[in-house]
Design a protein around this motif. Structure first.
Motif, PDB file in Angstrom:
ATOM      1  N   PRO A 244       0.766  -1.323   0.024  1.00  0.00           N
ATOM      2  CA  PRO A 244      -0.055  -0.078   0.012  1.00  0.00           C
ATOM      3  C   PRO A 244       1.083   1.097  -0.004  1.00  0.00           C
ATOM      4  O   PRO A 244       0.246   2.454  -0.098  1.00  0.00           O
ATOM      5  CB  PRO A 244      -0.774  -0.269   1.343  1.00  0.00           C
ATOM      6  CG  PRO A 244       0.205  -0.858   2.155  1.00  0.00           C
ATOM      7  CD  PRO A 244       0.972  -1.610   1.532  1.00  0.00           C
ATOM      8  N   PHE A 245       1.992   1.277  -0.104  1.00  0.00           N
ATOM      9  CA  PHE A 245       2.823   2.347   0.250  1.00  0.00           C
ATOM     10  C   PHE A 245       2.659   3.551  -0.590  1.00  0.00           C
ATOM     11  O   PHE A 245       2.691   4.423  -0.405  1.00  0.00           O
ATOM     12  CB  PHE A 245       4.388   1.752   0.160  1.00  0.00           C
ATOM     13  CG  PHE A 245       4.687   0.865   1.155  1.00  0.00           C
ATOM     14  CD1 PHE A 245       4.313   0.850   2.420  1.00  0.00           C
ATOM     15  CD2 PHE A 245       5.798  -0.236   0.644  1.00  0.00           C
ATOM     16  CE1 PHE A 245       4.504  -0.081   3.254  1.00  0.00           C
ATOM     17  CE2 PHE A 245       6.060  -1.245   1.727  1.00  0.00           C
ATOM     18  CZ  PHE A 245       5.691  -0.982   2.866  1.00  0.00           C
TER      19      PHE A 245
ATOM     20  N   GLY B 148       0.512   8.338  -2.206  1.00  0.00           N
ATOM     21  CA  GLY B 148       1.392   9.407  -2.914  1.00  0.00           C
ATOM     22  C   GLY B 148       2.647   9.363  -2.291  1.00  0.00           C
ATOM     23  O   GLY B 148       3.243   8.883  -1.093  1.00  0.00           O
ATOM     24  N   VAL B 149       3.568  10.085  -2.990  1.00  0.00           N
ATOM     25  CA  VAL B 149       4.925  10.303  -2.630  1.00  0.00           C
ATOM     26  C   VAL B 149       5.149  11.609  -1.724  1.00  0.00           C
ATOM     27  O   VAL B 149       4.684  12.847  -2.231  1.00  0.00           O
ATOM     28  CB  VAL B 149       5.839  10.317  -3.728  1.00  0.00           C
ATOM     29  CG1 VAL B 149       7.419  10.884  -3.436  1.00  0.00           C
ATOM     30  CG2 VAL B 149       6.017   8.970  -4.669  1.00  0.00           C
ATOM     31  N   ALA B 150       5.764  11.421  -0.664  1.00  0.00           N
ATOM     32  CA  ALA B 150       5.942  12.813   0.486  1.00  0.00           C
ATOM     33  C   ALA B 150       7.072  13.415   0.259  1.00  0.00           C
ATOM     34  O   ALA B 150       7.263  14.713   0.563  1.00  0.00           O
ATOM     35  CB  ALA B 150       5.439  12.227   1.888  1.00  0.00           C
ATOM     36  N   GLN B 151       8.128  12.709  -0.370  1.00  0.00           N
ATOM     37  CA  GLN B 151       9.519  13.312  -0.457  1.00  0.00           C
ATOM     38  C   GLN B 151      10.045  12.913  -1.625  1.00  0.00           C
ATOM     39  O   GLN B 151      10.055  11.603  -2.008  1.00  0.00           O
ATOM     40  CB  GLN B 151      10.241  13.015   0.861  1.00  0.00           C
ATOM     41  CG  GLN B 151      11.663  13.587   1.075  1.00  0.00           C
ATOM     42  CD  GLN B 151      12.218  12.814   2.155  1.00  0.00           C
ATOM     43  OE1 GLN B 151      12.827  11.551   2.077  1.00  0.00           O
ATOM     44  NE2 GLN B 151      12.324  13.620   3.206  1.00  0.00           N
TER      45      GLN B 151
ATOM     46  N   LEU C 211       5.266   8.154   3.385  1.00  0.00           N
ATOM     47  CA  LEU C 211       4.935   8.141   4.888  1.00  0.00           C
ATOM     48  C   LEU C 211       4.106   6.974   5.338  1.00  0.00           C
ATOM     49  O   LEU C 211       3.549   6.399   4.528  1.00  0.00           O
ATOM     50  CB  LEU C 211       4.056   9.459   5.171  1.00  0.00           C
ATOM     51  CG  LEU C 211       4.803  10.799   4.874  1.00  0.00           C
ATOM     52  CD1 LEU C 211       3.662  11.826   5.249  1.00  0.00           C
ATOM     53  CD2 LEU C 211       5.896  10.922   5.623  1.00  0.00           C
ATOM     54  N   VAL C 212       4.597   6.585   6.655  1.00  0.00           N
ATOM     55  CA  VAL C 212       3.806   5.353   7.012  1.00  0.00           C
ATOM     56  C   VAL C 212       3.535   5.758   8.748  1.00  0.00           C
ATOM     57  O   VAL C 212       4.057   6.347   9.206  1.00  0.00           O
ATOM     58  CB  VAL C 212       4.848   4.095   6.881  1.00  0.00           C
ATOM     59  CG1 VAL C 212       5.049   3.706   5.512  1.00  0.00           C
ATOM     60  CG2 VAL C 212       6.115   4.275   7.824  1.00  0.00           C
TER      61      VAL C 212
ATOM     62  N   CYS D 268       8.615   7.401   9.246  1.00  0.00           N
ATOM     63  CA  CYS D 268       7.589   7.748  10.031  1.00  0.00           C
ATOM     64  C   CYS D 268       8.221   8.841  11.073  1.00  0.00           C
ATOM     65  O   CYS D 268       8.946   9.124  11.683  1.00  0.00           O
ATOM     66  CB  CYS D 268       7.364   6.406  11.144  1.00  0.00           C
ATOM     67  SG  CYS D 268       6.118   6.739  12.446  1.00  0.00           S
ATOM     68  N   ARG D 269       7.225  10.294  10.472  1.00  0.00           N
ATOM     69  CA  ARG D 269       8.064  11.506  10.910  1.00  0.00           C
ATOM     70  C   ARG D 269       7.896  11.362  12.461  1.00  0.00           C
ATOM     71  O   ARG D 269       6.722  10.978  13.073  1.00  0.00           O
ATOM     72  CB  ARG D 269       7.416  12.831  10.425  1.00  0.00           C
ATOM     73  CG  ARG D 269       7.841  12.753   8.778  1.00  0.00           C
ATOM     74  CD  ARG D 269       7.227  14.017   8.202  1.00  0.00           C
ATOM     75  NE  ARG D 269       7.483  14.153   6.859  1.00  0.00           N
ATOM     76  CZ  ARG D 269       6.886  14.672   5.786  1.00  0.00           C
ATOM     77  NH1 ARG D 269       5.688  15.353   6.221  1.00  0.00           N
ATOM     78  NH2 ARG D 269       7.492  14.907   4.914  1.00  0.00           N
TER      79      ARG D 269
END
Length: 169
Positions: free
Chosen positions: A5-6, A10-13, A102-103, A152-153
């Motif tokens: 599911p990653f 969408g792409v965060a970075q 992001l996870v 994982c911010r």
């Protein structure tokens, strides 16, 4: 195998490995108006947990973070140690290194990746104000043409070492 599911959120970075962090930041700011940039050095003791290919290790990299619209841009300058960045430079030179995803739960995300046949090549944790925050690079280059970083911010970030351009009083 169920699809991972990653990429569904969408792409965060997008991250680049660069030769000269300060010069590259100045170029992004002067040419494209991207900034401000927040600088950090990721090494022990700031990053309390570090592994490379599953083994405890120590490494250091300088990073600068900013945003291009809603996309975070990370510029990384290899400092020392055996890292995915050093390996990338040896194989490809400088350039786009990975896409950050992001996870919410790193352990679940890593377990899902491993179940799909992807190993963690390098990770680091504990860089947030509360000892939280975790990143993990997956060995996905052969499968999709680039590396994925699971992120994982942390709830709170430390004060940057510096900000460019300098904030005016």
């Amino acid at each position: 195998m169920k699809p991972l599911p990653f990429l569904q959120q969408g792409v965060a970075q997008i991250a680049f490995v660069v030769e000269d962090l300060d010069k590259t930041v100045e170029n992004y700011y002067n040419l494209f108006g991207i900034g401000p940039w927040h600088f950090y050095t990721y090494e022990k003791p700031m990053v309390s947990h570090m592994t490379r290919n599953g083994q405890p290790t120590e490494y250091a990299m300088r990073v600068a973070l900013s945003y291009f619209a809603s996309m975070r841009i990370e510029l990384i300058e290899q400092q020392h140690g055996d890292t995915v960045y050093n390996e990338f430079i040896q194989e490809h030179g400088y350039g786009i290194h990975h896409l950050g995803i992001l996870v919410d739960d790193m352990q679940i995300a890593i377990a899902m990746a491993e179940q799909a046949g992807f190993t963690v090549t390098m990770d680091g944790a504990g860089f947030g104000l509360d000892g939280d925050g975790h990143y993990a690079y997956l060995d996905t280059e052969k499968a999709i043409g680039t590396t994925l970083e699971l992120i994982c911010r942390p709830k709170g970030r430390r004060t940057p070492e510096r900000i460019y351009p300098a904030e005016e009083a």
